[in-house]
Design a protein around this motif. Sequence first.
Motif, PDB file in Angstrom:
ATOM      1  N   ARG A  66       0.838  -1.203   0.000  1.00 57.96           N
ATOM      2  CA  ARG A  66       0.000   0.000   0.000  1.00 57.96           C
ATOM      3  C   ARG A  66       0.873   1.253   0.000  1.00 57.96           C
ATOM      4  O   ARG A  66       0.576   2.227  -0.675  1.00 57.96           O
ATOM      5  CB  ARG A  66      -0.926  -0.006   1.213  1.00 57.96           C
ATOM      6  N   PHE A  67       1.980   1.205   0.746  1.00 59.48           N
ATOM      7  CA  PHE A  67       2.930   2.321   0.767  1.00 59.48           C
ATOM      8  C   PHE A  67       3.472   2.582  -0.634  1.00 59.48           C
ATOM      9  O   PHE A  67       3.536   3.722  -1.097  1.00 59.48           O
ATOM     10  CB  PHE A  67       4.073   2.013   1.736  1.00 59.48           C
ATOM     11  N   TYR A  68       3.878   1.508  -1.335  1.00 62.06           N
ATOM     12  CA  TYR A  68       4.392   1.657  -2.688  1.00 62.06           C
ATOM     13  C   TYR A  68       3.321   2.200  -3.621  1.00 62.06           C
ATOM     14  O   TYR A  68       3.591   3.088  -4.434  1.00 62.06           O
ATOM     15  CB  TYR A  68       4.904   0.323  -3.245  1.00 62.06           C
ATOM     16  N   LEU A  69       2.122   1.660  -3.515  1.00 61.09           N
ATOM     17  CA  LEU A  69       1.032   2.103  -4.386  1.00 61.09           C
ATOM     18  C   LEU A  69       0.758   3.588  -4.217  1.00 61.09           C
ATOM     19  O   LEU A  69       0.733   4.342  -5.191  1.00 61.09           O
ATOM     20  CB  LEU A  69      -0.234   1.289  -4.103  1.00 61.09           C
ATOM     21  N   PHE A  70       0.584   4.024  -2.972  1.00 62.61           N
ATOM     22  CA  PHE A  70       0.312   5.442  -2.728  1.00 62.61           C
ATOM     23  C   PHE A  70       1.535   6.309  -3.032  1.00 62.61           C
ATOM     24  O   PHE A  70       1.400   7.423  -3.537  1.00 62.61           O
ATOM     25  CB  PHE A  70      -0.169   5.677  -1.293  1.00 62.61           C
ATOM     26  N   GLY A  71       2.716   5.800  -2.760  1.00 59.10           N
ATOM     27  CA  GLY A  71       3.933   6.558  -3.037  1.00 59.10           C
ATOM     28  C   GLY A  71       4.128   6.803  -4.525  1.00 59.10           C
ATOM     29  O   GLY A  71       4.389   7.932  -4.944  1.00 59.10           O
ATOM     30  N   PHE A  72       3.981   5.759  -5.327  1.00 59.04           N
ATOM     31  CA  PHE A  72       4.169   5.928  -6.766  1.00 59.04           C
ATOM     32  C   PHE A  72       3.024   6.717  -7.390  1.00 59.04           C
ATOM     33  O   PHE A  72       3.233   7.456  -8.347  1.00 59.04           O
ATOM     34  CB  PHE A  72       4.379   4.593  -7.458  1.00 59.04           C
ATOM     35  N   LEU A  73       1.836   6.591  -6.841  1.00 55.36           N
ATOM     36  CA  LEU A  73       0.718   7.413  -7.306  1.00 55.36           C
ATOM     37  C   LEU A  73       0.991   8.887  -7.008  1.00 55.36           C
ATOM     38  O   LEU A  73       0.795   9.754  -7.874  1.00 55.36           O
ATOM     39  CB  LEU A  73      -0.585   6.965  -6.654  1.00 55.36           C
ATOM     40  N   ALA A  74       1.478   9.186  -5.801  1.00 53.32           N
ATOM     41  CA  ALA A  74       1.817  10.569  -5.446  1.00 53.32           C
ATOM     42  C   ALA A  74       2.937  11.098  -6.333  1.00 53.32           C
ATOM     43  O   ALA A  74       2.872  12.242  -6.813  1.00 53.32           O
ATOM     44  CB  ALA A  74       2.215  10.656  -3.975  1.00 53.32           C
ATOM     45  N   LEU A  75       3.951  10.274  -6.584  1.00 57.10           N
ATOM     46  CA  LEU A  75       5.048  10.691  -7.453  1.00 57.10           C
ATOM     47  C   LEU A  75       4.535  11.019  -8.853  1.00 57.10           C
ATOM     48  O   LEU A  75       4.887  12.048  -9.436  1.00 57.10           O
ATOM     49  CB  LEU A  75       6.112   9.597  -7.520  1.00 57.10           C
ATOM     50  N   MET A  76       3.682  10.168  -9.378  1.00 55.05           N
ATOM     51  CA  MET A  76       3.125  10.392 -10.707  1.00 55.05           C
ATOM     52  C   MET A  76       2.283  11.667 -10.740  1.00 55.05           C
ATOM     53  O   MET A  76       2.374  12.459 -11.678  1.00 55.05           O
ATOM     54  CB  MET A  76       2.274   9.190 -11.124  1.00 55.05           C
ATOM     55  N   LEU A  77       1.493  11.902  -9.697  1.00 60.04           N
ATOM     56  CA  LEU A  77       0.663  13.111  -9.653  1.00 60.04           C
ATOM     57  C   LEU A  77       1.517  14.372  -9.548  1.00 60.04           C
ATOM     58  O   LEU A  77       1.250  15.367 -10.234  1.00 60.04           O
ATOM     59  CB  LEU A  77      -0.322  13.025  -8.490  1.00 60.04           C
ATOM     60  N   PHE A  78       2.539  14.352  -8.706  1.00 56.79           N
ATOM     61  CA  PHE A  78       3.424  15.523  -8.586  1.00 56.79           C
ATOM     62  C   PHE A  78       4.161  15.796  -9.906  1.00 56.79           C
ATOM     63  O   PHE A  78       4.265  16.938 -10.347  1.00 56.79           O
ATOM     64  CB  PHE A  78       4.445  15.341  -7.459  1.00 56.79           C
ATOM     65  N   ASP A  79       4.682  14.737 -10.536  1.00 56.88           N
ATOM     66  CA  ASP A  79       5.380  14.908 -11.813  1.00 56.88           C
ATOM     67  C   ASP A  79       4.438  15.437 -12.890  1.00 56.88           C
ATOM     68  O   ASP A  79       4.808  16.307 -13.684  1.00 56.88           O
ATOM     69  CB  ASP A  79       5.999  13.590 -12.275  1.00 56.88           C
ATOM     70  N   THR A  80       3.227  14.915 -12.923  1.00 58.44           N
ATOM     71  CA  THR A  80       2.246  15.373 -13.909  1.00 58.44           C
ATOM     72  C   THR A  80       1.868  16.822 -13.653  1.00 58.44           C
ATOM     73  O   THR A  80       1.778  17.620 -14.597  1.00 58.44           O
ATOM     74  CB  THR A  80       1.009  14.466 -13.887  1.00 58.44           C
ATOM     75  N   LEU A  81       1.668  17.184 -12.396  1.00 61.68           N
ATOM     76  CA  LEU A  81       1.371  18.580 -12.056  1.00 61.68           C
ATOM     77  C   LEU A  81       2.495  19.491 -12.543  1.00 61.68           C
ATOM     78  O   LEU A  81       2.227  20.544 -13.142  1.00 61.68           O
ATOM     79  CB  LEU A  81       1.186  18.740 -10.544  1.00 61.68           C
ATOM     80  N   ALA A  82       3.730  19.095 -12.317  1.00 59.50           N
ATOM     81  CA  ALA A  82       4.863  19.924 -12.733  1.00 59.50           C
ATOM     82  C   ALA A  82       4.885  20.101 -14.244  1.00 59.50           C
ATOM     83  O   ALA A  82       5.040  21.228 -14.743  1.00 59.50           O
ATOM     84  CB  ALA A  82       6.174  19.302 -12.249  1.00 59.50           C
ATOM     85  N   GLN A  83       4.727  19.025 -14.998  1.00 60.18           N
ATOM     86  CA  GLN A  83       4.799  19.116 -16.458  1.00 60.18           C
ATOM     87  C   GLN A  83       3.649  19.933 -17.039  1.00 60.18           C
ATOM     88  O   GLN A  83       3.849  20.774 -17.922  1.00 60.18           O
ATOM     89  CB  GLN A  83       4.817  17.712 -17.070  1.00 60.18           C
ATOM     90  N   VAL A  84       2.435  19.684 -16.552  1.00 62.27           N
ATOM     91  CA  VAL A  84       1.276  20.427 -17.054  1.00 62.27           C
ATOM     92  C   VAL A  84       1.382  21.898 -16.665  1.00 62.27           C
ATOM     93  O   VAL A  84       1.076  22.788 -17.468  1.00 62.27           O
ATOM     94  CB  VAL A  84      -0.033  19.794 -16.529  1.00 62.27           C
ATOM     95  N   SER A  85       1.850  22.171 -15.471  1.00 63.34           N
ATOM     96  CA  SER A  85       2.010  23.562 -15.036  1.00 63.34           C
ATOM     97  C   SER A  85       3.048  24.290 -15.881  1.00 63.34           C
ATOM     98  O   SER A  85       2.843  25.452 -16.250  1.00 63.34           O
ATOM     99  CB  SER A  85       2.412  23.613 -13.556  1.00 63.34           C
ATOM    100  N   PHE A  86       4.158  23.622 -16.195  1.00 67.40           N
ATOM    101  CA  PHE A  86       5.156  24.245 -17.068  1.00 67.40           C
ATOM    102  C   PHE A  86       4.574  24.527 -18.454  1.00 67.40           C
ATOM    103  O   PHE A  86       4.850  25.564 -19.049  1.00 67.40           O
ATOM    104  CB  PHE A  86       6.409  23.381 -17.195  1.00 67.40           C
ATOM    105  N   LYS A  87       3.772  23.615 -18.956  1.00 64.36           N
ATOM    106  CA  LYS A  87       3.152  23.823 -20.274  1.00 64.36           C
ATOM    107  C   LYS A  87       2.239  25.050 -20.234  1.00 64.36           C
ATOM    108  O   LYS A  87       2.315  25.919 -21.110  1.00 64.36           O
ATOM    109  CB  LYS A  87       2.372  22.579 -20.680  1.00 64.36           C
ATOM    110  N   TYR A  88       1.379  25.127 -19.215  1.00 61.43           N
ATOM    111  CA  TYR A  88       0.487  26.288 -19.095  1.00 61.43           C
ATOM    112  C   TYR A  88       1.280  27.573 -18.880  1.00 61.43           C
ATOM    113  O   TYR A  88       0.951  28.612 -19.453  1.00 61.43           O
ATOM    114  CB  TYR A  88      -0.521  26.101 -17.959  1.00 61.43           C
TER     115      TYR A  88
END
Length: 136
Positions: A3-25
Amino acid sequence: MKRFYLFGFLALMLFDTLAQVSFKYASLHAEPLTLDAAWLVRVFGHPWIYGAFVGYIGAFFTWMTLLKYAPVGPAFAASHLEIISVTLVSVWLFDDTLTLPKLIGGSLILAGILCLAKAETTLPAESAAPAEPSRS
């Protein structure tokens, strides 16, 4: 621990996606690129650039935490999940096209992560630990 890995990698993916989309905008709102004070005001005057900072800082701390506990091979592979999430979000937000090479690439990333995760669970504990150097 799974569960730690699942939530950790989900959080990592969300933070990375936020960063990339924010840079695009941020880049879209800062056009044209002129590399002068007016351009810097446009960049830092728009809230998306701060979303990018939050995304990168969040991803950094999430990644450091995951590396502390997760096996390096699967962790490194799973850190590339943001390529898939950014591609899908870009199709939705920026009208990018989902091409066959993108689908194949995303499938290969997922297959690689699954193979590394499977290999990590089937390794005996002693082979996962580094061997002691011999003194000869």
